[in-house]
Enzyme design. Structure first.
Site, PDB file in Angstrom:
ATOM      1  N   ASP A 354       0.857  -1.186   0.000  1.00  0.00           N
ATOM      2  CA  ASP A 354       0.000   0.000   0.000  1.00  0.00           C
ATOM      3  C   ASP A 354       0.884   1.222   0.000  1.00  0.00           C
ATOM      4  O   ASP A 354       2.081   1.126   0.272  1.00  0.00           O
ATOM      5  CB  ASP A 354      -0.765   0.090   1.328  1.00  0.00           C
ATOM      6  N   THR A 747      31.354 -32.487  22.055  1.00  0.00           N
ATOM      7  CA  THR A 747      32.069 -31.329  21.514  1.00  0.00           C
ATOM      8  C   THR A 747      31.294 -30.582  20.429  1.00  0.00           C
ATOM      9  O   THR A 747      31.486 -29.405  20.213  1.00  0.00           O
ATOM     10  CB  THR A 747      33.426 -31.772  20.926  1.00  0.00           C
TER      11      THR A 747
HETATM   12  N1  LIG Z   1     -12.264   9.031   4.845  1.00  0.00           N
HETATM   13  C1  LIG Z   1     -12.402   9.329   3.569  1.00  0.00           C
HETATM   14  N2  LIG Z   1     -13.507   9.919   3.130  1.00  0.00           N
HETATM   15  C2  LIG Z   1     -13.675  10.190   1.843  1.00  0.00           C
HETATM   16  N3  LIG Z   1     -12.778   9.949   0.898  1.00  0.00           N
HETATM   17  C3  LIG Z   1     -11.634   9.370   1.254  1.00  0.00           C
HETATM   18  C4  LIG Z   1     -11.371   9.016   2.607  1.00  0.00           C
HETATM   19  N4  LIG Z   1     -10.157   8.432   2.661  1.00  0.00           N
HETATM   20  C5  LIG Z   1      -9.697   8.424   1.410  1.00  0.00           C
HETATM   21  N5  LIG Z   1     -10.556   8.974   0.556  1.00  0.00           N
HETATM   22  C6  LIG Z   1     -10.405   9.133  -0.882  1.00  0.00           C
HETATM   23  O1  LIG Z   1     -10.348   7.882  -1.489  1.00  0.00           O
HETATM   24  C7  LIG Z   1      -9.111   7.694  -2.176  1.00  0.00           C
HETATM   25  C8  LIG Z   1      -8.653   6.292  -2.010  1.00  0.00           C
HETATM   26  O2  LIG Z   1      -8.425   6.033  -0.647  1.00  0.00           O
HETATM   27  P1  LIG Z   1      -7.965   4.626  -0.128  1.00  0.00           P
HETATM   28  O3  LIG Z   1      -8.048   4.679   1.337  1.00  0.00           O
HETATM   29  O4  LIG Z   1      -8.665   3.562  -0.881  1.00  0.00           O
HETATM   30  O5  LIG Z   1      -6.486   4.536  -0.584  1.00  0.00           O
HETATM   31  P2  LIG Z   1      -5.259   5.318  -0.034  1.00  0.00           P
HETATM   32  O6  LIG Z   1      -5.398   5.450   1.437  1.00  0.00           O
HETATM   33  O7  LIG Z   1      -5.088   6.576  -0.797  1.00  0.00           O
HETATM   34  O8  LIG Z   1      -4.063   4.455  -0.444  1.00  0.00           O
HETATM   35  P3  LIG Z   1      -3.576   3.037   0.057  1.00  0.00           P
HETATM   36  O9  LIG Z   1      -4.450   2.091  -0.674  1.00  0.00           O
HETATM   37  O10 LIG Z   1      -2.210   3.065  -0.413  1.00  0.00           O
HETATM   38  O11 LIG Z   1      -3.699   2.995   1.534  1.00  0.00           O
HETATM   39  C9  LIG Z   1      -8.172   8.726  -1.568  1.00  0.00           C
HETATM   40  O12 LIG Z   1      -7.222   9.152  -2.504  1.00  0.00           O
HETATM   41  C10 LIG Z   1      -9.121   9.860  -1.223  1.00  0.00           C
HETATM   42  O13 LIG Z   1      -9.342  10.682  -2.341  1.00  0.00           O
END
Ligand SMILES: Nc1ncnc2c1ncn2[C@@H]1O[C@H](COP(=O)(O)OP(=O)(O)OP(=O)(O)O)[C@@H](O)[C@H]1O
Length: 938
Positions: A354, A747
């Site tokens: 990731d 040993t």
């Molecule tokens: N809590 C949230 N609420 C709304 N949108 C979010 C939130 N967290 C992340 N995102 C959006 O979704 C996208 C994808 O997030 P996701 O968590 O799937 O992957 P990541 O955290 O960017 O990467 P990785 O997969 O490497 O952890 C992010 O780039 C962001 O734009």
């Protein structure tokens, strides 16, 4: 039927606790009926929807004890000990003892029994130690739970849960006690408890007062996992009172399976045992008929040869080496759940990782806020323009994170992206308190990693508003209007789309993480509306860009992967440009990463995906959904790779299971991911994976090192017997049976053990990974152990033996039996052989410390344990040769001083020739490969 992810958020979570609190009386709490009406249950449990005060919880912990499954008192050690005396190799030795008895050689029979007892004791202690090392791991991975204590969400260790606690259960959590739902609904995976693989829907709204307890739709049970939704539940049973405790089906013990390495070694041990029996049996006729020994004597020698060569101590030593490796890994931040993981780690060829939190710090800060009224630098203060204020309002409502109101510098709790957004909103004057948010919230749609969106339905005055945040593309594709600098929403024309897209690309190019923010006024009854019906016709407000720099040490770890021939693949949900820029910053694909988006990947056939993954190219998969990881893991494994794959969410679980090494994040990961994985990183850091691979290589190398060491002395032990037999007894026996046993048990053992603790050899991360199919014992190793180290030792040892014999007046064929004039000379000569083997063992031990490198680079004194082992070896053999009672048992006699002085040279010769051999291999570029087992990787 409503699904868990569409369920209303439990509101009681945020209601403050009111103090008038009835104290619990011992004994009565755990007797409550979990299916009685909630108000009654709460009264019986002396609890409230706002949870317990922490003082009361501490008191209850005293009364009810920790929430743990007490494992049955371990009474199986006698069985384990008996097993050491009865495993097949031990039985073989018993047979040898019996034969010795029959041939009326009580002395030998006693010696063989001593061998069995010593070996059993040794193996038993090693296995106990190994078990302890592995068991201690659970301390590194305490199960956690979120509860309401003193009215606020508090993370506690699951063992501290008490009846009456109000649990907050969210997607990815493991349920750690039996509890009755108070509010909200969840999907739970009951398979650990019932074996049922389909998730079950559980809701506070569904009452089941009859039927089996496990089927009750408003109850949650310890040991199950929440795969979706969010709920509050009051704990009614903990520890052994839970259903899980009653069944006692699961223990938190770390698995102890037989690793492929152990299996291989077992096979080899059997092979060698068979050879030993063969050599022993072949010696009988040779000794009796060719060398003219009395049958009893021939039988004794056959038994001696057999006992000497049965590698009964090999397996427990390897198990211990793996266990010690596991402990070292845990200390370094990588907790593995199986001993076999250590060796798999060592052969890892691809790491799929990731980005957020693993390669980057997961400490985000909003640096830019873009709206159609212009751009603000993050955490700006002062009166913001209207769209920025609207943006702050949305991110404050559409969030589950919390900031500490009393300490603006404090870290906050919840998702790091949301914490960063809340901070930015607060600096724009927005009230980001959870109470305000909870007071307005009607519904919530969780962040969905596939949709890449999160939204909440909130009351704003007399309006109902949908607040949305998510990946810019996901929001943009659902937006039809935008919020300009002044006035109400305007249609989102191509010009406006181009404006916002330009900003997005610009930020992403800088490696910034992006979220777009939008709203929608909802009219009519939205209580039952579907998510996709609500998340459309949005009004785009703007974009927040945040910085999440690479972690310290990651570029170095990436470089180490490169030199170790390990390929890296980034699989992230983030924007292609952001991911590409971060990849470049950490040196992935040597600054020229190939980025493939999830959409493009979806179009690829399996064949195309495989050809994309073929070769050694490093790739970045961006905007992927967690399911993609499974596809990638499958394709890579099909190509023969050993895949380590990271993950943290519920949806990552299948890929974590499918990979050879599933790596879960210990800090940010869900319990479900932690359970599905083979290794858990207690620091979430990518560099730790690379260190773990190095550790895996070190442990595997060490197993090979001590195998080389203990195999090497077979040649100088067996050749003298062959000489004796082939000369028809005219060359006297150079070594007695008891002397052989003194070597094998006295040993050899400690230095062999010490080799299992050898530090990593320089260059361990500069060679390509081991092939998956490569055997732990290769031809090259056998050649080196038996041929080179053993051969040189045999020549030296026999040289010493003959020198002593000739110096004492012996000539070919002269009798040396008891009562003859040459008998004392023969005793001196066998002692010379014995000491010669010991001296050569010292040289072999130093030589075995390196497989490829020179001893100088390894550091001659860097393995203290080995030095102590050698000291013991020297003292023990000196005792055998000088102390009269031991001399009587082992038939030794000290040779003259000038001959003893010769022994000093032996270790240097053995080590020196091997040192030259290693140099020769390095010079030919075989530094990291076995000569006879070249591997093709990638
Ligand atoms: N809590 C949230 N609420 C709304 N949108 C979010 C939130 N967290 C992340 N995102 C959006 O979704 C996208 C994808 O997030 P996701 O968590 O799937 O992957 P990541 O955290 O960017 O990467 P990785 O997969 O490497 O952890 C992010 O780039 C962001 O734009």
């Amino acid at each position: 039927m409503a699904t868990a992810s569409q369920a209303p958020l439990p509101r009681v979570a945020l209601r403050l606790y009111t103090p008038a609190y009835p104290r619990c009386q011992p004994g009565n709490v755990s007797q409550s009926d979990p299916r009685e009406p909630v108000t009654l249950l709460l009264r019986d449990l002396r609890s409230k929807p706002g949870g317990l005060p922490s003082r009361e919880a501490a008191r209850r912990l005293e009364i009810y004890g920790p929430n743990e499954l007490r494992r049955k008192q371990r009474t199986d050690w006698p069985r384990q000990l008996i097993r050491q005396f009865t495993h097949p190799l031990a039985l073989l030795l018993w047979l040898a003892a019996l034969l010795a008895m029959v041939s009326s050689s009580t002395e030998l029979a006693v010696a063989v029994v001593a061998v069995i007892v010593l070996n059993a004791a040794f193996a038993f202690t090693q296995e106990q130690q190994a078990e302890k090392a592995v068991e201690a791991l659970s301390a590194y991975l305490p199960a956690r739970a979120t509860v309401l204590r003193d009215g606020t969400r508090t993370a506690v260790e699951a063992r501290d849960l008490v009846p009456g606690d109000v649990l907050v259960v969210e997607e990815g959590d493991r349920v750690s006690a039996d509890a009755r739902l108070l509010d909200g609904s969840v999907e739970v995976d009951l398979s650990p408890l019932t074996g049922e693989s389909l998730p079950a829907y559980r809701s506070a709204e569904l009452k089941d007062v009859t039927g089996p307890l496990l089927d009750a739709r408003d109850l949650l049970f310890s040991g199950t996992n929440c795969t979706g939704g969010q709920a509050l539940a009051v704990v009614f049973a903990t520890g052994m009172h839970t259903e899980l405790g009653k069944i006692a089906a699961l223990s938190q013990r770390v698995g102890r399976d037989e690793s492929p390495l152990e299996k291989q070694v077992k096979r080899v041990a059997w092979l060698i045992a068979a050879v030993a029996v063969g050599v022993g049996v072949a010696f009988l006729p040779l000794g009796a008929f060719v060398a003219g020994l009395p049958l009893d004597d021939a039988l004794n020698f056959a038994i001696g040869l057999l006992v000497a060569n049965v590698p009964e101590g090999l397996l427990p030593t390897i198990t211990l080496a793996l266990a010690v490796g596991v402990r070292a890994l845990a200390r370094g931040g990588a907790v593995v759940k199986r001993l076999s993981a250590v060796e798999t780690l060592g052969s890892t060829t691809v790491i799929c990782t990731d980005k957020t939190g693993t390669l980057t710090r997961n400490r985000m800060r909003v640096t830019r806020l873009w709206t159609f009224a212009g751009e603000l630098t993050g955490e700006a203060s002062g009166t913001p323009p209207e769209p920025a204020r609207a943006l702050a309002e949305v991110v404050s409502a559409c969030s589950n994170a919390e900031l500490d109101p009393s300490d603006p510098g404090a870290e906050g709790s919840g998702d790091q992206t949301e914490i960063a957004l809340l901070r930015a909103a607060r600096s724009l004057g927005e009230d980001v308190s959870p109470e305000r948010r909870a007071g307005h919230r009607l519904r919530q749609f969780h962040f969905d990693a596939t949709l890449r969106l999160m939204s909440t339905l909130d009351r704003r005055g007399d309006r109902t508003v949908l607040n949305v945040k998510g990946a810019p593309e996901a929001v943009l594709e659902r937006a039809t209007t935008y919020l300009p600098g002044e006035g109400g929403p305007q249609p989102l024309t191509d010009t406006e789309r181009a404006r916002v897209t330009e900003a997005i690309d610009r930020y992403a190019h800088q490696g910034l993480r992006l979220l777009a923010v939008a709203t929608r006024d909802v009219t009519g009854d939205a209580a039952d509306a579907r998510r996709d019906e609500l998340e459309r016709d949005l009004t785009l407000i703007g974009v927040a860009a945040m910085i999440d720099p690479p972690r310290d040490g990651v570029p170095e770890a990436v470089a180490r992967c490169h030199s170790a021939g390990i390929r890296l693949i980034m699989v992230t949900g983030d924007h292609a440009l952001t991911a590409g820029e971060i990849a470049r910053k950490i040196g992935l694909a040597r600054d020229h990463p190939t980025v493939i988006t999830g959409d493009r990947l979806a179009e690829l056939s399996e064949r195309e995906l495989e050809s994309l993954l073929e070769g050694k190219r490093e790739l970045v998969f961006a905007r992927t959904s967690p399911e993609v990881k499974l596809r990638i893991a499958d394709a890579l494994r099909a190509q023969g790779n050993v895949v380590a794959m990271t993950g943290d969410g519920v949806n990552d679980a299948p890929a974590l299971r499918r990979a050879d090494i599933g790596v879960a994040m210990g800090v940010t990961g869900t319990d479900v991911a932690r359970e599905a994985s083979t290794m858990v990183l207690t620091d979430d850091n990518f560099s730790t994976i690379v260190t773990a691979v190095e550790e895996g290589r070190r442990v595997y190398d060490n197993v090979r090192k001590f195998i080389v060491y203990i195999f090497a002395h077979a040649t100088p032990e067996v050749i003298p017997f062959l000489l004796f037999a082939l000369s028809g007894g005219r060359i006297p026996l150079p070594l007695t049976v008891l002397q052989i046993l003194a070597i094998d048990l006295g040993t050899e053992t400690l230095p062999a053990l010490a080799l299992g603790r050898e530090p990593a050899e320089p260059g361990v991360m500069s060679r390509p990974p081991r092939r998956r199919s490569e055997n732990v014992i290769t031809h090259a190793m056998l050649g080196r152990a038996w041929g080179l180290l053993g051969g040189v030792s045999a020549v030296l040892v026999l040289g010493g033996f003959f020198l002593t014999l000739f110096a004492g007046g012996w000539y070919f064929g002269a009798p040396v039996g008891e009562g003859t004039a040459l008998h004392p000379v023969w005793q001196q000569a066998t002692t010379m052989t014995f000491l010669g083997i010991v001296a050569c063992q010292i040289g072999t031990a130093f030589a075995s410390r390196a497989q490829y490198a020179s001893l100088r680079t390894v550091g001659p004194w860097s393995n203290r344990l080995l030095l102590w082992g050698i000291l013991f070896e020297v003292v023990f053999s000196a005792a055998v040769v000088t102390l009269p009672p031991l001399r009587a048992v082992f038939g030794t006699a000290p040779p003259p001083a000038e001959q003893l002085a010769m022994l000093v040279v032996f270790p240097f010769v053995v080590w020196g020739i091997d040192e030259w051999y290693r140099w020769w291999r390095r010079a030919r570029g075989w530094g990291g490969r076995d000569v006879l087992a070249p591997a093709a990787t990638g």
